[in-house]
Scaffold this active site. Structure first.
Site, mmCIF file in Angstrom:
data_model
loop_
_atom_site.group_PDB
_atom_site.id
_atom_site.type_symbol
_atom_site.label_atom_id
_atom_site.label_comp_id
_atom_site.label_asym_id
_atom_site.label_seq_id
_atom_site.Cartn_x
_atom_site.Cartn_y
_atom_site.Cartn_z
ATOM 1 N N ILE A 98 70.418 28.191 46.676
ATOM 2 C CA ILE A 98 70.937 26.953 47.235
ATOM 3 C C ILE A 98 69.904 25.891 46.903
ATOM 4 C CG2 ILE A 98 69.949 27.493 49.502
ATOM 5 C CD1 ILE A 98 72.269 25.972 50.773
ATOM 6 N N SER A 99 70.336 24.836 46.207
ATOM 7 C CA SER A 99 69.394 23.838 45.703
ATOM 8 C C SER A 99 68.694 23.100 46.832
ATOM 9 C CB SER A 99 70.130 22.827 44.815
ATOM 10 O OG SER A 99 70.623 23.442 43.654
ATOM 11 N N ALA A 100 67.538 22.524 46.519
ATOM 12 C CA ALA A 100 66.813 21.698 47.488
ATOM 13 C C ALA A 100 67.708 20.553 47.948
ATOM 14 C CB ALA A 100 65.532 21.160 46.861
#
Length: 683
Positions: free
Chosen positions: A345-347
């Site tokens: 899950i991206s920043a």
């Protein structure tokens, strides 16, 4: 100290001037002297340690006149010059020491000015707990850090009873409080909290990339020693705090499962923190995240702000600590057998940036490549509601099943998760108003272009050459495409071989852990280049000076375009390797040779600067290093960091030859597409 594109401090270090300063023994006099000295040092970078009734002061510039004045005003009894010997190995090596010095300088002005004020211990607990969270520690690892600190301090076990239980409860609350939300905080507190958060994040990065020479928790315990010393917390009070921190971490239901030291001292009171608001509540953590992203400029549109506010990020990371879910970092959810991360899950800042690029609206039909946890799809579903729909794709059954469950658990009804190849798209429901890739590509996956509506928009993170990539927001311009937005970003790539984009990590032989990223389009002898750093170096400087805060992204983009093989990331450390950043360097490649970027520090009438150079290794070391230095100078003359921001055009198939450029070297040809950089020279 300068920072790299990971925002890590560079290893180019200041020469610290050391002075031992002694103050009058009276506490009030010492506090007044400390505050006076802190004010007099002003904007100068400095750090210090307390020693008896004085301090060991390390300054960036000579402070002799200030110290003489302190003695003349009878606020100090004397001072003497000395030699500063940093505890480099204790802080995890040169990279860890660079992080430590940045933190020391960020914390020292407030810590010195607050000498003798109440609640210094409580503030320090909040700051260190922030650092632990951003270093990615789970609760038991935090307990281990407190135990390591306790082992360095006088042993104790407080007497059992109500007072001790209250102290443990107060300590636990401090450990789980969002320090940035401390009520009635003094000016500068938020920046101080951010410095500890950033240091924790940087140490986590160094640890996971193998660049700390000491264990992460041991390094953090040493940071705690220094932080408590700067705060003026005595060793006995540090011991009590360490005992409480360990007890709070390892106690379940009032029963501890760790041994204790013999009783030697009573427990100092830490109950003042009991009235602080805890932020373990995910709703508060999410609201804090929204406020951070608005403040940083990553969130701008009211609709996207509302979507992030309404979508609980932690619900898409079951089993992950809520604080971790809401920190400014990507969270891995799947790894290959080799240990390489293949889905995450991206920043939050990256998620927000791409949502702003995409511009999804109510009623839109949206295709997303890279379902991962389903979080981004939920945000898209919120933006497309009530009549729009989202189809999100992933290649792995377990990721598809997990995303479906996460979306169902929070009641998202306008998102469909499909097991499919994102590069092929999904023709069944085309055309789409928006197509959004949350995975990186080496080229444009051409099948998806025909699935986009005539006035639609494609957001695609794509490599340019080598390791340099950006997130492009393309819209049609007749038979070609143009960007409406382009942001620097790096994503986990589409699975190996998609669009012919084969990534190979070359482990450099010899001491250290230097690695070289290479890609299928690069001309590099991977079998030979692994020993290139053992060959004699050739160093060439460009004459181009960077100063504090200057961005590197435009130089990277220029070099990626004009060098035949672009630029490759070369992270790691080893003896004799002098990269331009703490994490490593960017390198130009040619057959069996490479030339990586380096810097040397200097000072002129404008202040400190870092001159950029290149260090070559291999049979063509001199030619390649000179070529890189020449191109850096060309960039500075024609563009530099003051030129207009570039735009981009793209075409595929037979239309690609229609794209030309004023500067032919700004044409990047790929197997499926041509990318043109429209970059005016500065005036």
């Amino acid at each position: 100290m300068n920072s790299d594109d990971e925002d890590l401090p560079t290893t180019t270090e200041t020469y610290w001037r050391h002075a031992g300063v002694t103050f009058a023994a009276a506490p009030g006099k010492s506090a007044q002297a400390a505050r006076t000295l802190a004010a007099a040092l002003g904007e100068q970078r400095f750090h210090f340690l307390r020693k008896g009734t004085g301090i060991r002061l390390r300054t960036e510039h000579c402070a002799a006149a200030l110290l003489d004045r302190l003695v003349f005003d009878q606020l100090a009894t004397g001072w003497v010059r000395g030699i500063y010997e940093p505890e480099t190995e204790a802080f995890g090596g040169s990279d860890g020491m660079a992080v430590a010095h940045t933190l020391f300088c960020a914390d020292s002005p407030a810590a010195l000015a607050q000498t003798g004020t109440p609640d210094t211990k409580e503030r320090c607990i909040l700051l260190m707990s922030t650092m632990f969270r951003h270093a990615g520690l789970d609760p038991f690892e935090v307990g281990d850090v407190w135990a390591k600190l306790g082992a360095l301090r006088p042993g104790l076990t407080p007497d059992s009873g109500t007072e001790r239980d209250r102290a443990v409860a107060a300590m636990r609350k401090l450990m789980h409080t969002d320090a940035a939300r401390r009520p009635e905080a003094e000016p500068g507190w938020t920046a101080r909290v951010a410095a500890f958060a950033k240091a924790g994040h940087h140490l986590k990065f160094l640890a996971t990339s193998g660049r700390l020479t000491r264990g992460l928790r041991a390094v953090l315990a040493h940071h705690a020693v220094f932080a408590f010393n700067r705060a003026g917390v005595s060793p006995v009070h540090q011991a009590a705090t360490a005992w409480l921190g360990r007890h709070a971490a390892f106690t379940v239901g009032g029963v501890t499962d760790v041994s204790t030291h013999p009783i030697t001292h009573p427990t100092p009171n830490v109950s003042r923190g009991a009235d602080m608001t805890p932020t373990t509540d995910p709703a508060e953590l999410n609201e804090a995240l929204v406020n951070r992203l608005i403040g940083s400029g990553h969130l701008r549109s009211p609709e996207i702000v509302a979507a992030v506010r309404a979508t609980p990020r932690h619900r898409f990371l079951p089993g992950v600590n809520p604080q971790t879910a809401y920190t400014e970092d990507a969270v891995a959810i799947k790894h290959e057998e080799s240990g390489d991360m293949i889905s995450c899950i991206s920043a939050p800042s990256i998620v927000a940036t791409q949502l702003e690029q995409l511009g999804a609206e109510p009623g839109h039909r949206i295709l997303e490549a890279g379902a991962a946890t389903g979080y981004n799809a939920a945000l898209l579903g919120h933006l497309a509601a009530p009549t729009g729909h989202v189809w999100t794709l992933d290649v792995d059954t377990d990721l598809v099943d997990g995303a479906r469950k996460n979306l169902a658990d929070i009641g998202v009804s306008n998102v469909t998760v499909v097991q499919s190849d994102g590069a092929a798209g999904l023709t069944d429901h085309a055309p789409y108003d928006r197509i959004h890739f949350t995975v990186g590509a080496g080229d444009v996956p051409t099948p998806i272009l025909d699935q986009l509506a005539p006035h639609g928009r494609l957001v695609l993170p794509m490599r340019i050459r080598g390791s340099i990539s950006r997130s492009f927001a393309f819209e049609r311009d007749g038979d070609t495409w143009t960007t409406v937005s382009c942001e620097m970003a790096t994503f986990i790539p589409l699975r190996r071989g998609v669009c012919g984009d084969i990534y190979t990590l070359v482990e450099m032989e010899g001491q250290g852990n230097v690695r070289l990223e290479t890609f299928s389009e690069q001309d590099v002898d991977r079998d030979a280049i692994c020993t290139v750093l053992d060959q004699p170096p050739t160093k060439v400087y460009s004459g181009v000076r960077f100063r504090q805060g200057d961005p590197w992204e435009w130089l990277y983009l220029y070099l990626a375009a004009v060098l035949p093989n672009g630029l490759s990331r070369m992270p790691g450390s080893r003896p004799g390797f002098t990269p331009h950043f703490a994490w490593g360097s960017m390198a130009a490649l040619q057959g069996e040779s490479l030339a990586y970027l380096t810097v040397r520090e200097g000072e002129d009438d404008q202040g400190r600067f870092w001159e950029i150079g290149a260090i070559g290794h291999g049979p063509r070391a001199t030619d390649l290093a000179e070529h890189v230095a020449h191109e850096i100078a060309e960039w500075d003359r024609g563009w530099g960091n003051t030129a207009p921001v570039p735009s981009f055009r793209m075409a595929t198939g037979t239309t690609r030859n229609r794209l030309t450029a004023t500067e032919p070297r700004f044409i990047v040809d790929k197997p499926n597409s041509r990318l043109v950089i429209d970059w005016p020279r500065r005036r």
